[in-house]
Design a protein around this motif. Structure first.
Motif, PDB file in Angstrom:
ATOM      1  N   UNK A 317     -17.024  13.711 -29.368  1.00 36.04           N
ATOM      2  CA  UNK A 317     -15.777  13.595 -28.603  1.00 36.04           C
ATOM      3  C   UNK A 317     -14.757  14.645 -29.025  1.00 36.04           C
ATOM      4  N   UNK A 318     -14.922  15.248 -30.201  1.00 33.91           N
ATOM      5  CA  UNK A 318     -13.980  16.293 -30.627  1.00 33.91           C
ATOM      6  C   UNK A 318     -14.003  17.452 -29.634  1.00 33.91           C
ATOM      7  N   UNK A 319     -15.158  17.717 -29.035  1.00 28.99           N
ATOM      8  CA  UNK A 319     -15.273  18.839 -28.101  1.00 28.99           C
ATOM      9  C   UNK A 319     -14.419  18.636 -26.856  1.00 28.99           C
ATOM     10  N   UNK A 487      -7.749  10.510 -33.624  1.00 28.85           N
ATOM     11  CA  UNK A 487      -6.537   9.979 -32.989  1.00 28.85           C
ATOM     12  C   UNK A 487      -6.158  10.927 -31.859  1.00 28.85           C
ATOM     13  N   UNK A 488      -6.691  10.698 -30.653  1.00 28.56           N
ATOM     14  CA  UNK A 488      -6.357  11.579 -29.524  1.00 28.56           C
ATOM     15  C   UNK A 488      -4.965  11.284 -28.993  1.00 28.56           C
ATOM     16  N   UNK A 492       0.618   6.013 -25.037  1.00 27.53           N
ATOM     17  CA  UNK A 492       1.032   5.022 -26.035  1.00 27.53           C
ATOM     18  C   UNK A 492       1.405   5.689 -27.357  1.00 27.53           C
ATOM     19  N   UNK A 493       0.596   6.661 -27.784  1.00 26.47           N
ATOM     20  CA  UNK A 493       0.908   7.356 -29.029  1.00 26.47           C
ATOM     21  C   UNK A 493       2.175   8.182 -28.883  1.00 26.47           C
ATOM     22  N   UNK A 494       2.339   8.831 -27.736  1.00 26.99           N
ATOM     23  CA  UNK A 494       3.544   9.620 -27.511  1.00 26.99           C
ATOM     24  C   UNK A 494       4.800   8.781 -27.556  1.00 26.99           C
ATOM     25  N   UNK A 495       4.737   7.567 -27.018  1.00 28.41           N
ATOM     26  CA  UNK A 495       5.911   6.680 -27.048  1.00 28.41           C
ATOM     27  C   UNK A 495       6.266   6.290 -28.478  1.00 28.41           C
ATOM     28  N   UNK A 514     -10.480   1.941 -26.398  1.00 29.77           N
ATOM     29  CA  UNK A 514     -10.576   2.416 -25.018  1.00 29.77           C
ATOM     30  C   UNK A 514      -9.892   3.760 -24.830  1.00 29.77           C
ATOM     31  N   UNK A 515      -9.001   4.131 -25.745  1.00 26.77           N
ATOM     32  CA  UNK A 515      -8.310   5.422 -25.681  1.00 26.77           C
ATOM     33  C   UNK A 515      -9.069   6.519 -26.411  1.00 26.77           C
ATOM     34  N   UNK A 516     -10.242   6.204 -26.963  1.00 26.53           N
ATOM     35  CA  UNK A 516     -11.015   7.181 -27.714  1.00 26.53           C
ATOM     36  C   UNK A 516     -10.665   7.230 -29.186  1.00 26.53           C
TER      37      UNK A 516
END
Length: 586
Positions: A317-319, A487-488, A492-495, A514-516
């Motif tokens: 998934x890093x790619x 941690x993509x 939610x992370x931006x908030x 579900x967010x990876x």
């Protein structure tokens, strides 16, 4: 025609103890019944020398002469072996023997023996002593007996490898034993697990040979210190080999490799960093410094091939993050845990799959990327640019699509990196932080309080991925495996970043599959389940060891005790009721 790797695999066949490779002959293996050919192709001296160089290194292979040379090393899939080589004229003779202790086989009956050549008559047996007479002296040991005449048995090296005669040479007695280095037949009980190699005495005077030794045994680092033996870091452990190297010799070995531009820095500051490319031994990242006993050199080995995410054991998934046209990707973890290799794997994906212009700024340049679909411009701090910040400032006018910065070290570099990630560039870099959540806090805390609100807004919109990785020993102790936290970037992370609620990021990671999102402890649990490492090793790296054990074993931490056996529960209940009635009556 079999490849050299296929010939080596012949040693894994049951009953095979030796692989014999002689130029001008076909490859042979030795079994209990003698030598047998394993391929119809006649070996050439040039091809055999190239194979020997790949096995023990170019410097060692080129030193082979008419005096037998031997090295003990460990081959993947075969274990410990002894490699012996001998050159007589145009004939190159190579022996590879399994270095495993074997039980001595019982001697065959005399009647079953068939002499291969006439042997001199044995001396008559001494008569049994009569009563009262002293016993006859014992027979002389085998080492003091005269060598067999030409045409008898083949000569043997000290490790037991037979040097077979060829058409161009005649067999002769073995050379004096002091001319043949003796490998370790069995490691000492207290020796740590891992590859071992015998360092020849001349290696202590030759830096190239030491670096080849380090690459042969799979070391990640080599330390050459005044008045200390060479130290190899293998699977995270420092192992010493050979004799201490005098301070004067270390200085002679180190200083010629320090670039001229860095010699004043070494004199003024006491240390310097640079990259070193040796044709025989490969490429290295080097730190040379002064310490109490003299000079010290630390060499980080850079693999010859650019790694891939699959070869590093990292999630595919890093790619996905490389598909963004702008933003920030940060690879974090402690020093020495493979961050540079992960950066190289990400750049290689872009190099293979896109036609982007990739500009890298490193101190020093480690991996050299070959030309593929993308355009790569690799710049080195100190050689091609003064600082990371000045290189980033100039890079915005060089039409890059992707910018790689070796490390986000200071406020000015982070400021320029965030600006580049907002202006249509994908920026990739590293930081020495222990987790993804703490990486965000570190990026914000680098700035003064008055600028932190703007930094949060920029980071909330530009962050694409944080990879936090650690290397830990494998279950067999022979290599290192990677555990990675992903941690993509997401809404939610931006908030959370924008509202200064980064302390809630661990809670987001708990429910964000579900967010990876991949939690570090979940990555450790996968390694344990797949057998790549053990639960005991993983618990030493886990953020919550008890939770990790519960996930792997299926037992929840703090679970209630087992229910009582049948019949015991009723007795306990009656006892409690009796105690309660007694207290009330009292």
């Amino acid at each position: 025609m079999k490849t050299f790797a296929e010939l080596l695999r012949c040693l894994a066949r049951p009953g095979v103890v030796e692989l014999a490779l002689i130029s001008g002959r076909t490859p042979m293996v030795k079994t209990g019944s003698g030598f047998e050919s394993v391929d119809d192709t006649v070996l050439t001296a040039e091809g055999l020398l190239a194979a020997l160089q790949g096995l023990v290194g170019e410097a060692r292979a080129s030193s082979v002469s008419d005096k037998p040379s031997q090295w003990a090393l460990r081959l993947e899939g075969l274990g410990p072996v002894i490699v012996g080589a001998l050159r007589r004229g145009d004939v190159l003779n190579v022996r590879i023997v399994r270095n495993e202790p074997q039980a001595a086989a019982p001697a065959p009956a005399p009647a079953a023996r068939a002499p291969a050549a006439p042997a001199p008559a044995a001396p008559p047996a001494a008569p049994a002593p009569k009563a009262g007479q002293p016993a006859a002296p014992p027979a002389p040991p085998a080492a003091s007996r005269p060598a067999p005449p030409p045409g008898g048995v083949p000569a043997k090296s000290k490790a037991g490898m037979q040097i077979l005669p060829t058409e161009r040479e005649t067999p002769e007695p073995p050379p004096p034993q002091e001319n043949i280095p003796l490998p370790d037949e069995e490691p000492a009980p207290e020796a740590p697990k891992g590859p071992r190699i015998v360092v020849r005495p001349e290696s202590a005077r030759d830096l190239t040979m030491l670096l080849e030794d380090a690459r042969t045994v799979g070391a990640s680092d080599l330390h050459v210190i005044a008045d200390r033996p060479p130290l190899f870091r293998i699977v995270g452990e420092l192992l010493s080999h050979g004799e201490p190297i005098p301070a004067g010799t270390v200085e002679t070995m180190m200083l010629p490799h320090v670039p001229a531009r860095l010699r004043p820095v070494l004199e003024r500051e006491g240390s310097c960093d640079f990259s070193l490319d040796l044709h025989q031994a490969g490429r290295f990242r080097v730190n040379v410094s002064r310490q109490r006993t003299g000079y010290k050199g630390c060499f980080r080995l850079i693999p010859r091939e650019t790694p891939t995410l699959e070869s590093l054991g990292l999630p595919a998934d890093i790619a996905k993050a490389t598909h963004h046209h702008q933003g920030l990707i940060v690879v974090t973890g402690p020093s020495g845990h493979g961050k540079t290799s992960t950066l190289a794997a990400i750049v290689d994906i872009i190099n293979r799959e896109t036609t982007h212009h990739v500009l890298t700024v490193e101190d020093p340049v480690e991996y050299l990327h070959s030309r593929k679909k993308a355009l790569l411009s690799q710049r080195e701090v100190g050689t091609h640019t003064k600082t990371f910040a000045s290189a980033l400032k100039g890079s915005l006018r060089e039409d890059p699509d992707v910018i790689l910065v070796g490390e986000l070290r200071d406020t000015e570099t982070v400021r320029m990196a965030l600006a580049a990630s907002e202006t249509g560039h994908l920026l990739i870099s590293t930081m020495n932080t222990p987790s993804a959540a703490k990486t965000i806090d570190r990026l914000i805390d680098l700035f003064p309080p008055g600028d932190q609100a703007q930094v949060r807004v920029t980071l909330a919109s530009s962050l694409r991925l944080i990879v936090s990785q650690r290397l830990l020993p494998s279950a067999d102790g022979q290599r290192l495996v990677a555990a990675a936290e992903l941690l993509p970037g997401s809404v939610a992370l931006g908030n959370l970043i924008r509202d200064n609620k980064t302390y809630q990021i661990p809670s987001l990671q708990q429910r964000g599959k579900s967010l990876g999102i991949v939690r570090f402890d979940d990555s450790l649990a996968d390694l344990v389940r797949s057998g790549k490492t053990t639960l005991e090793i993983a618990k030493g790296y886990a953020e919550s060891p008890d939770e990790l054990e519960a996930v792997v074993t299926g037992k929840r931490p703090g679970a209630p005790p087992e229910p009582p056996a049948p019949g015991e529960g009723g007795k306990q209940l009656l006892s409690k009721m009796g105690n309660l009635l007694n207290r009330k009556s009292a």
